[in-house]
Design an enzyme around this catalytic site. Structure first.
Site, PDB file in Angstrom:
ATOM      1  N   MET A   1       0.901  -1.184   0.016  1.00 50.89           N
ATOM      2  CA  MET A   1      -0.029  -0.077   0.019  1.00 50.89           C
ATOM      3  C   MET A   1       0.945   1.320   0.036  1.00 50.89           C
ATOM      4  O   MET A   1       0.415   2.381   0.229  1.00 50.89           O
ATOM      5  CB  MET A   1      -1.099   0.037   1.006  1.00 50.89           C
ATOM      6  CG  MET A   1      -1.960  -1.134   1.266  1.00 50.89           C
ATOM      7  SD  MET A   1      -3.295  -1.097   2.066  1.00 50.89           S
ATOM      8  CE  MET A   1      -2.826  -0.618   3.617  1.00 50.89           C
TER       9      MET A   1
ATOM     10  N   ALA B   1       4.068   3.909   0.939  1.00 50.37           N
ATOM     11  CA  ALA B   1       4.968   4.320   2.062  1.00 50.37           C
ATOM     12  C   ALA B   1       6.113   3.315   2.465  1.00 50.37           C
ATOM     13  O   ALA B   1       6.132   2.788   3.495  1.00 50.37           O
ATOM     14  CB  ALA B   1       3.722   4.567   3.419  1.00 50.37           C
TER      15      ALA B   1
ATOM     16  N   GLY C   1      11.499  -3.012   4.991  1.00 46.56           N
ATOM     17  CA  GLY C   1      10.851  -4.241   5.078  1.00 46.56           C
ATOM     18  C   GLY C   1      10.153  -4.903   3.628  1.00 46.56           C
ATOM     19  O   GLY C   1      10.414  -5.869   3.223  1.00 46.56           O
ATOM     20  N   HIS C   2       9.446  -3.610   3.071  1.00 49.43           N
ATOM     21  CA  HIS C   2       9.147  -3.923   1.874  1.00 49.43           C
ATOM     22  C   HIS C   2      10.258  -4.160   0.694  1.00 49.43           C
ATOM     23  O   HIS C   2      10.283  -5.124   0.113  1.00 49.43           O
ATOM     24  CB  HIS C   2       8.385  -2.622   1.247  1.00 49.43           C
ATOM     25  CG  HIS C   2       7.111  -2.230   1.939  1.00 49.43           C
ATOM     26  ND1 HIS C   2       6.989  -1.201   2.642  1.00 49.43           N
ATOM     27  CD2 HIS C   2       5.964  -2.920   1.864  1.00 49.43           C
ATOM     28  CE1 HIS C   2       5.615  -1.095   3.014  1.00 49.43           C
ATOM     29  NE2 HIS C   2       5.015  -2.046   2.685  1.00 49.43           N
TER      30      HIS C   2
ATOM     31  N   ASP D   1       2.281  -8.907   9.392  1.00 53.58           N
ATOM     32  CA  ASP D   1       0.886  -9.200   9.203  1.00 53.58           C
ATOM     33  C   ASP D   1       0.687 -10.830   9.339  1.00 53.58           C
ATOM     34  O   ASP D   1       0.270 -11.322   8.269  1.00 53.58           O
ATOM     35  CB  ASP D   1       0.323  -8.594   7.953  1.00 53.58           C
ATOM     36  CG  ASP D   1       0.554  -6.904   8.233  1.00 53.58           C
ATOM     37  OD1 ASP D   1       0.008  -6.226   8.940  1.00 53.58           O
ATOM     38  OD2 ASP D   1       1.227  -6.515   7.357  1.00 53.58           O
TER      39      ASP D   1
ATOM     40  N   GLN E   1      -2.683 -11.999   8.185  1.00 48.25           N
ATOM     41  CA  GLN E   1      -2.880 -11.916   6.804  1.00 48.25           C
ATOM     42  C   GLN E   1      -2.451 -12.748   5.908  1.00 48.25           C
ATOM     43  O   GLN E   1      -2.951 -13.366   4.880  1.00 48.25           O
ATOM     44  CB  GLN E   1      -2.445 -10.450   6.325  1.00 48.25           C
ATOM     45  CG  GLN E   1      -2.409 -10.146   5.044  1.00 48.25           C
ATOM     46  CD  GLN E   1      -2.009  -8.490   4.754  1.00 48.25           C
ATOM     47  OE1 GLN E   1      -2.832  -7.805   4.658  1.00 48.25           O
ATOM     48  NE2 GLN E   1      -0.867  -8.310   4.491  1.00 48.25           N
TER      49      GLN E   1
END
Ligand code: PAF
Length: 292
Positions: free
Chosen positions: A40, A42, A46-47, A162, A165
């Site tokens: 999403m 920002a 980690g991404h 998450d 998730q």
């Protein structure tokens, strides 16, 4: 397609599914693999670590940047969610300008019908995040399934922060017989232990510093879990947060890692995990730790 010219290399950015599909069809071959990192935006370290893993394991990597309205049960949270597309694309291009970015509009995804599909995740959705954010996982299931249809990935990468998730996406893939491997990747933490999250952007410097307490309490809970039962550990965490004026505990739960059902009595052959959600100044932070 919009192309970002980065150090003389062109990074492909798509705002619509039709042009993305056309491009993917032109680059993929019968045996090339597509790695996919849904986000999403920002973006943080980690991404980028998920993207790095995808680059290592696939011929093509697609990253989506889309703040999905149907997974927000709180309109203020949706409105205040950080949107930093330009900075995000720069970060991706610095990692590897061959990464393919898909940054669709709400219309491109939902085609005038911004609603969630109803999913049955065999009860995984009834605990923790699902309990405190009604409808959240139907929104997540809807967007992830739609993105999988558009991107047609071989492998898709999700962070373990998450964790619920991650389990829910694995369940959805299994139940819908989708041909994609779901790969869970370790949590990235800031130097003080705070789990990296796009929402950290909204914290003041002091809040960000003080939020180290979340991981400190999780690691202390893990230590206590060696000798105490689930209820004792839970009570200790709840009591500890009552004395902290900056943070409001929404929930702390110890759950079976597979079924996500709350632990009542410890069973030797089961793995347990602690889950936490905390508010600081109306900003909601979550974290988790394996208790193995
Ligand atoms: O984890 C996230 O950032 C989101 O839930 C996801 C998987 C990108 C779906 O919107």
């Amino acid at each position: 397609m919009f192309a970002l010219n980065f150090n003389k290399t062109i990074m492909p950015i798509f705002y619509g599914k039709a042009t993305l599909t056309e491009f993917l069809n032109s680059v993929k071959t019968s045996n090339s693999t597509i790695g996919f990192v849904p986000t999403m935006g920002a973006l943080h370290q980690g991404h980028l670590s998920l993207m790095q893993q995808s680059l290592t394991e696939n011929q093509h990597t697609v990253v989506s940047i889309f703040v999905n309205p149907t997974q927000f049960n709180n309109p203020e949270d949706l409105e205040k969610y950080p949107r930093t597309l330009e900075a995000d694309t720069q970060k991706i291009a610095s990692l590897d300008p061959n990464i393919i970015v898909y940054a669709p509009s709400v219309e491109d995804i939902y085609e005038g019908n911004v609603t969630s599909q109803d999913f049955d995740f065999d009860g995984l959705e009834n605990q923790m995040e699902g309990k405190f954010r009604p409808g959240h996982f139907n929104g997540v299931g809807t967007i992830v399934k739609r993105l999988f249809e558009i991107v047609t990935p071989t492998n898709a990468y999700f962070g373990e922060k998450d964790f619920q998730q991650l389990q829910i996406v694995k369940k959805m893939v299994h139940k819908n017989h989708l041909k994609v491997n779901i790969i869970g990747c370790p949590i990235f933490r800031e130097a003080n232990g705070l789990a990296m999250s796009s929402r950290n952007e909204r914290l003041s410097a002091t809040e960000r510093e003080q939020a180290a307490v979340i991981y400190k309490i999780l690691t202390a809970a893990k230590e206590k879990f060696k000798t105490q039962n689930c209820e004792e550990v839970k009570q200790w965490v709840e009591k500890t947060f009552k004395t902290n004026e900056m943070f409001d505990l929404e929930y702390f739960e110890i759950a079976n890692e597979e079924t996500l059902t709350p632990c009542e009595a410890k069973l030797k052959d089961k793995n347990y995990r602690a889950f936490i959600a905390v508010f600081v100044n109306n900003i909601r932070l979550i974290d988790t730790i394996s208790l193995k």
